[in-house]
Design a protein around this motif. Structure first.
Motif, PDB file in Angstrom:
ATOM      1  N   LYS A   7     -36.771 -41.866  20.927  1.00 21.66           N
ATOM      2  CA  LYS A   7     -37.814 -40.844  20.870  1.00 21.66           C
ATOM      3  C   LYS A   7     -38.344 -40.676  19.457  1.00 21.66           C
ATOM      4  O   LYS A   7     -39.534 -40.431  19.241  1.00 21.66           O
ATOM      5  N   PHE A   8     -37.478 -40.822  18.470  1.00 22.34           N
ATOM      6  CA  PHE A   8     -37.886 -40.731  17.069  1.00 22.34           C
ATOM      7  C   PHE A   8     -38.820 -41.883  16.695  1.00 22.34           C
ATOM      8  O   PHE A   8     -39.782 -41.701  15.946  1.00 22.34           O
ATOM      9  N   VAL A   9     -38.564 -43.069  17.232  1.00 20.75           N
ATOM     10  CA  VAL A   9     -39.364 -44.240  16.890  1.00 20.75           C
ATOM     11  C   VAL A   9     -40.706 -44.232  17.624  1.00 20.75           C
ATOM     12  O   VAL A   9     -41.762 -44.483  17.027  1.00 20.75           O
ATOM     13  N   HIS A  10     -40.684 -43.912  18.913  1.00 20.54           N
ATOM     14  CA  HIS A  10     -41.881 -44.042  19.747  1.00 20.54           C
ATOM     15  C   HIS A  10     -42.624 -42.740  19.979  1.00 20.54           C
ATOM     16  O   HIS A  10     -43.728 -42.754  20.518  1.00 20.54           O
ATOM     17  N   GLY A  11     -42.043 -41.628  19.628  1.00 18.51           N
ATOM     18  CA  GLY A  11     -42.713 -40.353  19.832  1.00 18.51           C
ATOM     19  C   GLY A  11     -42.417 -39.725  21.171  1.00 18.51           C
ATOM     20  O   GLY A  11     -42.409 -38.518  21.309  1.00 18.51           O
ATOM     21  N   LYS A  12     -42.180 -40.516  22.193  1.00 18.31           N
ATOM     22  CA  LYS A  12     -41.796 -40.026  23.514  1.00 18.31           C
ATOM     23  C   LYS A  12     -41.030 -41.130  24.218  1.00 18.31           C
ATOM     24  O   LYS A  12     -41.095 -42.304  23.839  1.00 18.31           O
ATOM     25  N   THR A  13     -40.301 -40.755  25.241  1.00 18.88           N
ATOM     26  CA  THR A  13     -39.460 -41.727  25.927  1.00 18.88           C
ATOM     27  C   THR A  13     -39.386 -41.379  27.408  1.00 18.88           C
ATOM     28  O   THR A  13     -39.950 -40.382  27.863  1.00 18.88           O
ATOM     29  N   VAL A  14     -38.687 -42.227  28.162  1.00 17.55           N
ATOM     30  CA  VAL A  14     -38.559 -42.015  29.602  1.00 17.55           C
ATOM     31  C   VAL A  14     -37.491 -40.961  29.866  1.00 17.55           C
ATOM     32  O   VAL A  14     -36.903 -40.399  28.942  1.00 17.55           O
ATOM     33  N   SER A  15     -37.213 -40.704  31.150  1.00 20.20           N
ATOM     34  CA  SER A  15     -36.187 -39.734  31.507  1.00 20.20           C
ATOM     35  C   SER A  15     -34.806 -40.249  31.112  1.00 20.20           C
ATOM     36  O   SER A  15     -34.591 -41.454  30.945  1.00 20.20           O
ATOM     37  N   VAL A  16     -33.873 -39.329  30.988  1.00 17.94           N
ATOM     38  CA  VAL A  16     -32.524 -39.685  30.547  1.00 17.94           C
ATOM     39  C   VAL A  16     -31.863 -40.629  31.548  1.00 17.94           C
ATOM     40  O   VAL A  16     -31.215 -41.617  31.169  1.00 17.94           O
ATOM     41  N   PHE A  17     -32.009 -40.347  32.847  1.00  9.76           N
ATOM     42  CA  PHE A  17     -31.350 -41.166  33.860  1.00  9.76           C
ATOM     43  C   PHE A  17     -31.913 -42.586  33.874  1.00  9.76           C
ATOM     44  O   PHE A  17     -31.143 -43.556  33.997  1.00  9.76           O
ATOM     45  N   ASP A  18     -33.216 -42.739  33.749  1.00 16.68           N
ATOM     46  CA  ASP A  18     -33.805 -44.076  33.686  1.00 16.68           C
ATOM     47  C   ASP A  18     -33.353 -44.814  32.427  1.00 16.68           C
ATOM     48  O   ASP A  18     -33.151 -46.030  32.454  1.00 16.68           O
ATOM     49  N   TYR A  19     -33.195 -44.071  31.339  1.00 19.97           N
ATOM     50  CA  TYR A  19     -32.743 -44.691  30.087  1.00 19.97           C
ATOM     51  C   TYR A  19     -31.305 -45.187  30.223  1.00 19.97           C
ATOM     52  O   TYR A  19     -30.956 -46.278  29.752  1.00 19.97           O
ATOM     53  N   ILE A  20     -30.441 -44.383  30.862  1.00 16.28           N
ATOM     54  CA  ILE A  20     -29.053 -44.800  31.078  1.00 16.28           C
ATOM     55  C   ILE A  20     -29.012 -46.029  31.982  1.00 16.28           C
ATOM     56  O   ILE A  20     -28.235 -46.966  31.747  1.00 16.28           O
ATOM     57  N   ASN A  21     -29.840 -46.025  33.027  1.00 19.59           N
ATOM     58  CA  ASN A  21     -29.893 -47.200  33.910  1.00 19.59           C
ATOM     59  C   ASN A  21     -30.277 -48.453  33.142  1.00 19.59           C
ATOM     60  O   ASN A  21     -29.753 -49.547  33.397  1.00 19.59           O
ATOM     61  N   LYS A  22     -31.202 -48.311  32.194  1.00 15.83           N
ATOM     62  CA  LYS A  22     -31.632 -49.475  31.412  1.00 15.83           C
ATOM     63  C   LYS A  22     -30.504 -49.999  30.530  1.00 15.83           C
ATOM     64  O   LYS A  22     -30.288 -51.216  30.439  1.00 15.83           O
ATOM     65  N   ILE A  23     -29.769 -49.083  29.896  1.00 24.75           N
ATOM     66  CA  ILE A  23     -28.650 -49.504  29.042  1.00 24.75           C
ATOM     67  C   ILE A  23     -27.573 -50.206  29.872  1.00 24.75           C
ATOM     68  O   ILE A  23     -27.065 -51.274  29.499  1.00 24.75           O
ATOM     69  N   VAL A  24     -27.211 -49.590  31.009  1.00 22.42           N
ATOM     70  CA  VAL A  24     -26.174 -50.174  31.853  1.00 22.42           C
ATOM     71  C   VAL A  24     -26.645 -51.506  32.431  1.00 22.42           C
ATOM     72  O   VAL A  24     -25.856 -52.449  32.567  1.00 22.42           O
ATOM     73  N   GLN A  25     -27.922 -51.615  32.762  1.00 25.20           N
ATOM     74  CA  GLN A  25     -28.446 -52.873  33.281  1.00 25.20           C
ATOM     75  C   GLN A  25     -28.306 -53.989  32.252  1.00 25.20           C
ATOM     76  O   GLN A  25     -27.935 -55.116  32.596  1.00 25.20           O
ATOM     77  N   LEU A  26     -28.574 -53.685  30.994  1.00 21.66           N
ATOM     78  CA  LEU A  26     -28.458 -54.704  29.950  1.00 21.66           C
ATOM     79  C   LEU A  26     -27.006 -55.123  29.722  1.00 21.66           C
ATOM     80  O   LEU A  26     -26.733 -56.279  29.407  1.00 21.66           O
ATOM     81  N   SER A  27     -26.077 -54.179  29.889  1.00 20.01           N
ATOM     82  CA  SER A  27     -24.662 -54.467  29.618  1.00 20.01           C
ATOM     83  C   SER A  27     -23.844 -54.597  30.892  1.00 20.01           C
ATOM     84  O   SER A  27     -22.608 -54.473  30.848  1.00 20.01           O
TER      85      SER A  27
END
Length: 349
Positions: A224-244
């Protein structure tokens, strides 16, 4: 019957003024009769009652009742709502709190029941397979996919760690009492060891939980600091878990080593553990890059993430260290704090 030329309302034959709009309908012909040609009545924009003609009391009452009836209904509704709310406000707060807890529990149970009914194992399996084949692919999944995967991995790792701690502890105690099995250990010592193992298993889960939550939160807010806004927390967690998500196999392999005996497979254990940790750390760092727009450079966001990561791991270790020292002190009356000094363990002192 008469038809009002102004509003079209039907009136009795003996009614001289429309009870709806007040128009003079004295000369209006009855329905079905031939109207007498006469100039059309001039209807005012805002018709007012004729002052020179006195309406009968029944007519006045019929004119007033339609406009007053909704008001009385509203007032009765408001009074009934106030009367219904007074007993609730007069109830003690101690009686309201259990009711609120029961309502909250009912809502949570309903949501869990709905989630179980809507569970689609094919969709979950497809999400896993896609994450293994193409970790960075864009795919949609249920909000709980990532959280559930992390919890299962942490619980499995903690139970396997408890098994390993118990085996290692019994082996050390058995060497001290010169016996090759657990039968030579007294029941009192076995109870102490069991109590200690359960405490250390919880400490292991606590350390992993704090570290994982801290790294996800750091990645999310730095994104959020880099882009100014971000997606929802749950979608963000899904993305991290998907990558790992490949770490699912690695955690299973680590758990098998811990259940057997990590002392016999030290190299495999530490190698797999290191690979899982760095895979999750890289996934959190990679997610910082994705965003709708860029306000700051992504590279500086990763540097900030590394600094925050070190601080989070240090805080998690200090919390778990205090728990472990307290458990050893209370159960075995042994001070292990000198052996858990992080600076000495890293060779910095």
């Amino acid at each position: 019957m008469k038809t009002c030329p102004n509003c079209g309302s039907k009136m009795e034959a003996d009614v001289n003024f429309c009870t709806v709009c007040g128009t003079n309908i004295k000369d209006v012909p009855l329905d079905g009769a031939q109207p007498v040609e006469q100039p059309a009545p001039q209807v005012p924009v805002n018709p007012q009652p004729q002052p020179q003609v006195k309406a009968e009391p029944q007519q006045i009452q019929s004119q007033v009742q339609p406009s007053q009836q909704p008001q009385s209904t509203d007032s009765n509704t408001i009074q009934s709502e106030q009367a219904a709310s007074q007993p609730q406000s007069s109830q003690p707060q101690s009686n309201q709190q259990p009711q609120q807890i029961n309502d909250t529990f009912s809502k949570v149970s309903s949501q869990i029941t709905t989630a179980v009914k809507n569970f689609d194992k094919e969709s979950l399996w497809k999400w896993f397979v896609t994450s293994w084949k193409t970790p960075s692919a864009q795919q949609q999944g249920e909000k709980w996919y990532g959280i559930a995967t992390l919890l299962v991995e942490m619980i499995l790792f903690s139970f396997a760690g408890m098994s390993a701690i118990k085996k290692i502890t019994y082996e050390k105690v058995s060497d001290q009492v010169a016996t090759s099995d657990y039968s030579g250990v007294s029941q009192y010592i076995q109870n102490k060891i069991t109590q200690l193992v359960h405490g250390l298993g919880f400490d292991l889960f606590l350390f992993v939980f704090i570290s994982v939550i801290g790294l996800i939160a750091a990645s999310y807010f730095i994104n959020k600091f880099v882009h100014g806004k971000t997606v929802s927390v749950f979608d963000y967690i899904n993305k991290i878990v998907q990558l790992s998500n490949i770490s699912v196999f690695l955690v299973i392999a680590i758990s098998l080593v811990l259940f057997m005996n990590p002392m016999n497979y030290k190299l495999a254990f530490f190698g797999l553990l290191t690979l899982v940790n760095w895979l999750f750390i890289f996934a959190c760092a990679f997610c910082i890059k994705d965003g709708p727009e860029t306000n700051r450079d992504y590279f500086y966001g990763v540097i900030l993430y590394i600094i925050v990561m070190v601080v989070i791991v240090f805080i998690a270790w200090e919390i778990v260290k205090g728990q472990m020292v307290s458990q050893f002190q209370s159960i075995l009356n042994v001070d292990i704090s000198p052996y858990l000094d992080l600076m000495k363990m890293l060779g910095l002192q």
